[in-house]
Structure formats: structure tokens, C-alpha cells
Design a protein around this motif. Sequence first.
Motif, PDB file in Angstrom:
ATOM      1  N   ALA A 118      42.524  51.360  32.771  1.00 22.74           N
ATOM      2  CA  ALA A 118      41.759  50.968  31.594  1.00 22.74           C
ATOM      3  C   ALA A 118      42.262  49.633  31.041  1.00 22.74           C
ATOM      4  CB  ALA A 118      41.854  52.060  30.526  1.00 22.74           C
ATOM      5  N   ILE A 119      43.586  49.472  30.983  1.00 23.25           N
ATOM      6  CA  ILE A 119      44.150  48.209  30.511  1.00 23.25           C
ATOM      7  C   ILE A 119      43.809  47.083  31.478  1.00 23.25           C
ATOM      8  CG2 ILE A 119      46.265  47.034  29.824  1.00 23.25           C
ATOM      9  CD1 ILE A 119      45.427  49.353  28.023  1.00 23.25           C
ATOM     10  N   SER A 120      43.870  47.382  32.774  1.00 21.82           N
ATOM     11  CA  SER A 120      43.515  46.383  33.782  1.00 21.82           C
ATOM     12  C   SER A 120      42.056  45.948  33.628  1.00 21.82           C
ATOM     13  CB  SER A 120      43.759  46.950  35.183  1.00 21.82           C
ATOM     14  OG  SER A 120      43.321  46.049  36.175  1.00 21.82           O
ATOM     15  N   GLY A 121      41.153  46.909  33.368  1.00 21.01           N
ATOM     16  CA  GLY A 121      39.746  46.566  33.176  1.00 21.01           C
ATOM     17  C   GLY A 121      39.532  45.674  31.971  1.00 21.01           C
ATOM     18  N   LEU A 122      40.217  45.978  30.871  1.00 20.98           N
ATOM     19  CA  LEU A 122      40.100  45.139  29.677  1.00 20.98           C
ATOM     20  C   LEU A 122      40.674  43.745  29.918  1.00 20.98           C
ATOM     21  CD1 LEU A 122      41.062  47.745  26.924  1.00 20.98           C
ATOM     22  CD2 LEU A 122      38.785  46.841  27.420  1.00 20.98           C
ATOM     23  N   LEU A 123      41.795  43.692  30.662  1.00 18.66           N
ATOM     24  CA  LEU A 123      42.395  42.399  30.981  1.00 18.66           C
ATOM     25  C   LEU A 123      41.441  41.529  31.778  1.00 18.66           C
ATOM     26  CD1 LEU A 123      44.793  40.415  31.311  1.00 18.66           C
ATOM     27  CD2 LEU A 123      45.488  41.766  33.298  1.00 18.66           C
ATOM     28  N   TRP A 124      40.858  42.092  32.827  1.00 16.12           N
ATOM     29  CA  TRP A 124      39.947  41.308  33.655  1.00 16.12           C
ATOM     30  C   TRP A 124      38.622  41.028  32.946  1.00 16.12           C
ATOM     31  CZ3 TRP A 124      41.033  38.594  37.825  1.00 16.12           C
ATOM     32  CH2 TRP A 124      42.205  38.888  38.519  1.00 16.12           C
ATOM     33  N   LEU A 153      31.558  40.938  42.654  1.00 21.90           N
ATOM     34  CA  LEU A 153      32.748  40.160  43.010  1.00 21.90           C
ATOM     35  C   LEU A 153      33.860  40.366  41.980  1.00 21.90           C
ATOM     36  CD1 LEU A 153      34.027  38.104  44.914  1.00 21.90           C
ATOM     37  CD2 LEU A 153      32.990  36.280  43.547  1.00 21.90           C
ATOM     38  N   ALA A 154      33.492  40.452  40.701  1.00 26.15           N
ATOM     39  CA  ALA A 154      34.486  40.677  39.655  1.00 26.15           C
ATOM     40  C   ALA A 154      35.172  42.029  39.839  1.00 26.15           C
ATOM     41  CB  ALA A 154      33.827  40.593  38.281  1.00 26.15           C
ATOM     42  N   VAL A 155      34.393  43.065  40.160  1.00 26.05           N
ATOM     43  CA  VAL A 155      34.964  44.393  40.385  1.00 26.05           C
ATOM     44  C   VAL A 155      35.887  44.385  41.593  1.00 26.05           C
ATOM     45  CG1 VAL A 155      34.418  46.789  40.983  1.00 26.05           C
ATOM     46  CG2 VAL A 155      33.061  45.594  39.264  1.00 26.05           C
ATOM     47  N   ILE A 156      35.485  43.721  42.667  1.00 24.63           N
ATOM     48  CA  ILE A 156      36.296  43.672  43.885  1.00 24.63           C
ATOM     49  C   ILE A 156      37.620  42.959  43.613  1.00 24.63           C
ATOM     50  CG2 ILE A 156      36.428  42.674  46.193  1.00 24.63           C
ATOM     51  CD1 ILE A 156      33.406  43.168  46.428  1.00 24.63           C
ATOM     52  N   ILE A 157      37.569  41.829  42.918  1.00 30.98           N
ATOM     53  CA  ILE A 157      38.795  41.079  42.627  1.00 30.98           C
ATOM     54  C   ILE A 157      39.747  41.924  41.786  1.00 30.98           C
ATOM     55  CG2 ILE A 157      39.721  39.093  41.379  1.00 30.98           C
ATOM     56  CD1 ILE A 157      37.205  37.559  42.200  1.00 30.98           C
ATOM     57  N   ALA A 158      39.215  42.543  40.732  1.00 40.48           N
ATOM     58  CA  ALA A 158      40.067  43.347  39.847  1.00 40.48           C
ATOM     59  C   ALA A 158      40.638  44.561  40.574  1.00 40.48           C
ATOM     60  CB  ALA A 158      39.257  43.798  38.629  1.00 40.48           C
ATOM     61  N   PHE A 224      35.347  54.802  39.147  1.00 35.93           N
ATOM     62  CA  PHE A 224      34.575  54.965  37.918  1.00 35.93           C
ATOM     63  C   PHE A 224      35.064  54.051  36.802  1.00 35.93           C
ATOM     64  CE2 PHE A 224      34.452  56.901  33.685  1.00 35.93           C
ATOM     65  CZ  PHE A 224      33.082  56.956  33.475  1.00 35.93           C
ATOM     66  N   ASP A 225      36.349  54.175  36.438  1.00 33.26           N
ATOM     67  CA  ASP A 225      36.836  53.560  35.214  1.00 33.26           C
ATOM     68  C   ASP A 225      36.809  52.038  35.241  1.00 33.26           C
ATOM     69  OD1 ASP A 225      38.686  53.767  37.199  1.00 33.26           O
ATOM     70  OD2 ASP A 225      40.282  54.650  35.967  1.00 33.26           O
ATOM     71  N   LEU A 226      37.172  51.423  36.362  1.00 32.30           N
ATOM     72  CA  LEU A 226      37.241  49.959  36.405  1.00 32.30           C
ATOM     73  C   LEU A 226      35.863  49.311  36.226  1.00 32.30           C
ATOM     74  CD1 LEU A 226      39.059  47.504  36.690  1.00 32.30           C
ATOM     75  CD2 LEU A 226      38.688  47.600  39.150  1.00 32.30           C
ATOM     76  N   PRO A 227      34.846  49.649  37.034  1.00 27.20           N
ATOM     77  CA  PRO A 227      33.525  49.029  36.796  1.00 27.20           C
ATOM     78  C   PRO A 227      32.908  49.449  35.469  1.00 27.20           C
ATOM     79  CG  PRO A 227      33.382  50.716  38.501  1.00 27.20           C
ATOM     80  CD  PRO A 227      34.832  50.492  38.242  1.00 27.20           C
ATOM     81  N   TYR A 228      33.220  50.666  35.006  1.00 25.30           N
ATOM     82  CA  TYR A 228      32.669  51.127  33.731  1.00 25.30           C
ATOM     83  C   TYR A 228      33.197  50.287  32.575  1.00 25.30           C
ATOM     84  CZ  TYR A 228      31.183  54.425  30.107  1.00 25.30           C
ATOM     85  OH  TYR A 228      30.591  55.007  29.015  1.00 25.30           O
ATOM     86  N   ILE A 229      34.484  49.960  32.591  1.00 20.81           N
ATOM     87  CA  ILE A 229      35.077  49.174  31.511  1.00 20.81           C
ATOM     88  C   ILE A 229      34.826  47.682  31.705  1.00 20.81           C
ATOM     89  CG2 ILE A 229      37.270  48.527  30.428  1.00 20.81           C
ATOM     90  CD1 ILE A 229      38.287  51.330  31.107  1.00 20.81           C
ATOM     91  N   LEU A 230      34.922  47.218  32.937  1.00 22.42           N
ATOM     92  CA  LEU A 230      34.804  45.788  33.212  1.00 22.42           C
ATOM     93  C   LEU A 230      33.368  45.288  33.072  1.00 22.42           C
ATOM     94  CD1 LEU A 230      35.948  43.089  34.176  1.00 22.42           C
ATOM     95  CD2 LEU A 230      35.764  43.926  36.533  1.00 22.42           C
TER      96      LEU A 230
END
Length: 307
Positions: A118-124, A153-158, A224-230
Motif C-alpha cells: 500500500a505504501i509502495s502504491g502511494l509512493l509510485w 506500464l506504471a503498474v509493471i514498473i512499480a 489487487f492492491d498495487l493497481p487498485y491504489i496506484l
Amino acid sequence: MAALLVSPTMLVLTLVVLFPTMVALKDSLFGEAGLDPETGFVSETEPFVGLDNYTAVFSGEAGDRFWNAFYNTTFFTVTTVVLETLIGVAMALIMHKAFKGRSLVRAGILVPWAVPTAISGLLWRWIFNSDGVANAVLGEQILWTTEGVQAQLAVIIAEVWKTAPFIGLLVLAGLQVIPKEVYEAARIDGAGALRQFWNVTLPLVKPALLVAVLFRTLDALRMFDLPYILIGAQKHSVETLSMLAQDEASNVRFGPAAAYAVILFVYVFLIALAFVRLLGADVVGDGDGSPRRRKALPARRRTEVTA
């Protein structure tokens, strides 16, 4: 005694894995509570619809959305796992080398894996803002968190930044158990660095690498969480099967949500089975080096293997 010692773990697995899976399977056979077509009255009980939720998944507008989520899930899994494997192996080779400051380099490489998703998603998300660091570095005005290829591409990089160190860590563990004498023998035989990596390092680290790739593949399929937050919910470009199931459940359509969850479970199970059966991923420790296999060898062969 063995059953007694294993029983707490089996109890926990039953409560957190088996029971929810059976409940999801049951819920997928029921529809939404609402107007009873036979009586015309509102019913609070969910009607039994059998396999209707599953057939509805593959037809009409719901079918288009499902196949898009299925494609996104598969695309993200293949792309991120391939990139993570290449980068993770390179990280492991770097961390395995003896040089000054190696401990600091190891700690720096493993930091992204320690950051919560979740923190990683907010950071990116901050990095990929319209006025964020990414656009400042590129000198372009790209809307990363909207629909389109740039969102994928943003999801893949993160995702690669976050989880490549996991594969690197497991491969590093495999590298550290390889005897130095093997490399010395290869150098004596005239093998260069590339030949040593391809014929010595890669085959010996294969068991750890396959297990790492298997774990990452199963995680990526449940993304789920990364693309959902990012990027956000209900985005056609990045919606995965897990996001689709969550969206159905949040709209109180528990039957279709459970059907999506069951389909995802079957998909993940088949991928795991393919890894174990076809690629030989030794996830249960029953490889050629297990005691049972060694007992089956003749005495002369056991002597040769030991030597």
C-alpha cells in the motif's frame, strides 16, 4: 506425535483457507436476494441459481469485462515475472560477489521488498502524478494514472521495483550453497564467466529459482492492491480478476463475486500444478537429493553420487 505436532498448522489452514474456499464455492451457487418472480414479494433469502453465475461470467457485457480482466491478469503476470526473474538473478549475482560495502548494497536492494505494498502504491502514485517526478525526468506530460498503455506500464514498473528483490533473495540463498570447488574446476577446464554461469550456476540454482518464480507467479495472479491504489478501481486498462471480484462484492453481488473468486482459484491452482508437473519445481523437497531417492539407488551408484 507427528499428527499432534502438525494439528495446529492444519487447524489454522482449515480456518483461513479451506473454510473460506468452501463458503465461496457455496455462495457462487446463489443469486441476489430481491423480488421473487413467483410470488412478487421481496425475499430476503438468496435464491439458488446453480451454475448461472458461472455462465453469466462468459457472456454479454459481464463476459467482455471478465475476459479483459483475465487478459490483464495474465499480461501483468507474464511481464512482471519475466522482468523480475532477470533483474532478481542479476541482483543475486551482485549480492553474492565479495566486495567492500556488500552489506550496504544488500540492504539497499532488499528495501523495496520490505516496503508494504500500500505504501509502495502511494509512493509510485506520487511519482507518476501529472506534475510528479516521472514527467519531470522525461520532460513529457503523461497521464500515467488514467486509462491506456501508460497505466499498464506504471503498474509493471512499480510491481517489478517492489518484488524483484524477493527473487534476488531466494536466488542468493541458492548461490551461497554452491561449493567454490565447482567454479575452480570449471576455470581449470577453461570455462569463462558466461560459460560458468550457463553450465554451472544456472543448473545448480535452478531449484531455488523455480520456487521463487512459482511464488511470484501465484502472487502476481492475485494482484489487487498495487493497481487498485496506484491507478484506481474500474479502470479497463489495469482491472484484474481480483479487482473484478472485489468490485462485485462491494456492490453486494456476492454470488457473481464468489464465482469470480472460484474461477481465479482454479486458474491459480492450474498454474501451480503446471509448475510442479511440467517444470519440476521442487516445492515439497522431493527432488533427486531426497533421502527416499537415495535409498532407491544401488550401492555402487550411491558411492558414485557421494563421491
